[in-house]
Design an enzyme around this catalytic site. Structure first.
Site, PDB file in Angstrom:
ATOM      1  CG  HIS A   1      -1.639  -0.758   0.706  1.00 30.93           C
ATOM      2  ND1 HIS A   1      -2.026  -1.950   1.153  1.00 30.93           N
ATOM      3  CD2 HIS A   1      -3.334  -0.605   0.270  1.00 30.93           C
ATOM      4  CE1 HIS A   1      -3.734  -2.656   1.043  1.00 30.93           C
ATOM      5  NE2 HIS A   1      -3.941  -1.483   0.580  1.00 30.93           N
ATOM      6  N   GLY A   2       2.483   1.339   0.524  1.00 34.22           N
ATOM      7  CA  GLY A   2       3.274   2.257   0.819  1.00 34.22           C
ATOM      8  C   GLY A   2       4.389   2.020   1.468  1.00 34.22           C
TER       9      GLY A   2
END
Length: 476
Positions: free
Chosen positions: A326-327
């Protein structure tokens, strides 16, 4: 060009659909591919060449792989394709993260830091990278033959409804639709796709945007001053914002797909009605969960391992990587660890406890756990996330209003909560099934079309009247 923008809703989509329906079937895929390239180029003109270049290399690597008779040669081409895709993802998304952490170690030793790279993250790179990986792995596993037409493969990767934020579609689930969907397409299917699109648009514009304004203000406050009521309200607003933003986008993608004759997999199934984190991940971002299960968890051994320790390791590694996907931030990694820890606990005493206390207490506890998890997802750092959660329990601070329209915030939050838990009552579940899946009779078709047109007009009015129109998953 996000789906909830005026340029998409009033220009791109109407003109594209008009041309698409007039176009003969044999030319529809060419038009769709050209439109998808234009759609992506509108927001990231430089990076369209990254996608086009990798699709060309991947196509021929996988074709050569499928022609090999020796297993070691097949593995070689598979590894080359996977390395290419993961290498690009690492360079664009994670390179500076590792440089930052390396510099922290170097500075502790008094060594000159390494300069960061001037890298801009291509839009949606995580999503189309995962789909490229499904193609090579599914062909390697002989679950489906490789596409013979390069343009059809490129269309699978760059198909604009699902390009930016999914759903993540396995190659074998869509391969036959690329050329065979014209035989099953009907205009009633297209109309129902429009209904689904407007439903998603309404989730995004009416609910997610309205709650996002307050959530942004709450998370931007000084963490030494924010009061507990404001912190709780901000966290709840963000919890609802991210759900209606992302599930709304998925509805829009599925709806556009239906308008074109595609049947995309569902991506959400009322996740906040879950009675455990295990159930939550069967209902939230289901295509990502399926990808992690099929391409990571099962290859690691899944449940079929010799010890609980190895099983717990498999669960943790999957969710750490899910958070990292996700990041590029420790906050995302901790978010993954947070969920992985609860999955492990639910396989022991905690799972038995949730069963013992019954449906509604288990549902509320799980919702609170998810709510705390979203704080790590929203904050820029793990440190800030922990401080924000601490603020949620600092009841001695004076409450301060963040908006002069608090009544509006409470109304939209109440509506969001209502629809989030809508299906916990069986008659309401049947209503949702009727809207989403079942064929409609003539009266229902007219009614749904009228309501959809009214909601579409309202969304256009809200979009043009406000400059607040974020898209949370756009950066992934």
């Amino acid at each position: 060009m996000v789906f909830s923008s005026v340029i998409f809703l009033l220009y791109f989509l109407p003109f594209f659909l008009f041309a698409y329906y007039l176009c003969p079937n044999r030319f529809k895929n060419y038009l769709l591919l050209a439109s998808s390239i234009f759609f992506y180029s509108w927001g990231a003109p430089k990076f369209i060449f990254v996608i086009l270049g990798t699709t060309i290399i991947d196509f021929f690597l996988v074709r050569y792989m499928s022609l090999q008779t020796e297993e070691r040669h097949r593995k070689l081409f598979m590894v080359l394709s996977i390395s290419l895709n993961l290498g690009l993802l690492f360079y664009f998304k994670y390179c500076n993260f590792f440089i930052d952490n390396l510099n922290a170690l170097l500075s502790a030793g008094g060594i000159k830091p390494v300069p960061l790279l001037n890298v801009v993250l291509p839009i949606g790179i995580s999503f189309y990278t995962f789909e490229s990986l499904t193609y090579v792995v599914d062909v390697y596993r002989k679950e489906h033959a490789p596409l013979k037409n390069f343009l059809n493969y490129q269309l699978y990767i760059i198909l604009f409804p699902k390009l930016i934020a999914g759903p993540i579609i396995r190659y074998k689930d869509i391969a036959d639709q690329i050329t065979g969907r014209f035989d099953t397409f009907t205009y009633s299917m297209a109309l129902k796709g429009f209904h689904r699109f407007v439903l998603g648009l309404s989730k995004k514009v009416i609910l997610a945007n309205s709650l996002g304004v307050f959530a942004d203000k709450a998370f931007a406050m000084d963490l030494d001053l924010i009061s507990s009521p404001v912190a709780w309200l901000g966290a709840l607003c963000y919890t609802m914002q991210i759900y209606f933003d992302f599930s709304g986008y998925s509805d829009m993608a599925i709806g556009i797909g239906q308008m074109l004759g595609f049947r995309f997999p569902e991506n959400f199934n009322n996740p906040y009605t879950s009675q455990s984190i295990t159930e939550f991940w069967r209902r939230w971002h289901m295509t990502l969960g399926a990808w992690m299960r099929n391409y990571l968890y099962i290859p690691l051994g899944g449940n079929r391992v010799s010890s609980k320790r190895r099983l717990y390791f498999n669960l943790w590694i999957v969710f750490v990587l899910s958070g990292f996907w996700h990041g590029a931030s420790w906050a995302f990694i901790i978010w993954g660890l947070f969920h992985g820890t609860f999955l492990i606990l639910e396989r022991g005493w905690y799972g038995k406890f949730l069963q013992w206390i019954g449906k509604w207490p288990a549902l509320m506890i799980t919702f609170l756990v998810v709510n705390f998890g979203w704080v790590f997802f929203r904050q820029k750092s793990a440190h800030d996330a922990l401080r924000f959660i601490q603020s949620m329990f600092c009841f001695d601070r004076p409450a301060a209003a963040l908006s002069s329209h608090m009544t509006e915030v409470y109304v939209f939050l109440g509506i969001a909560v209502l629809f989030s838990f809508f299906t916990t009552i069986k008659p309401f579940q049947r209503i949702q099934d009727r809207i989403y899946s079942d064929p409609l009779n003539r009266t229902e078709t007219v009614l749904y079309t009228f309501v959809s047109m009214a909601l579409f007009s309202l969304c256009i009015a809200l979009i043009t009247a406000s400059d607040f129109n974020p898209f949370i998953y756009f950066r992934f």
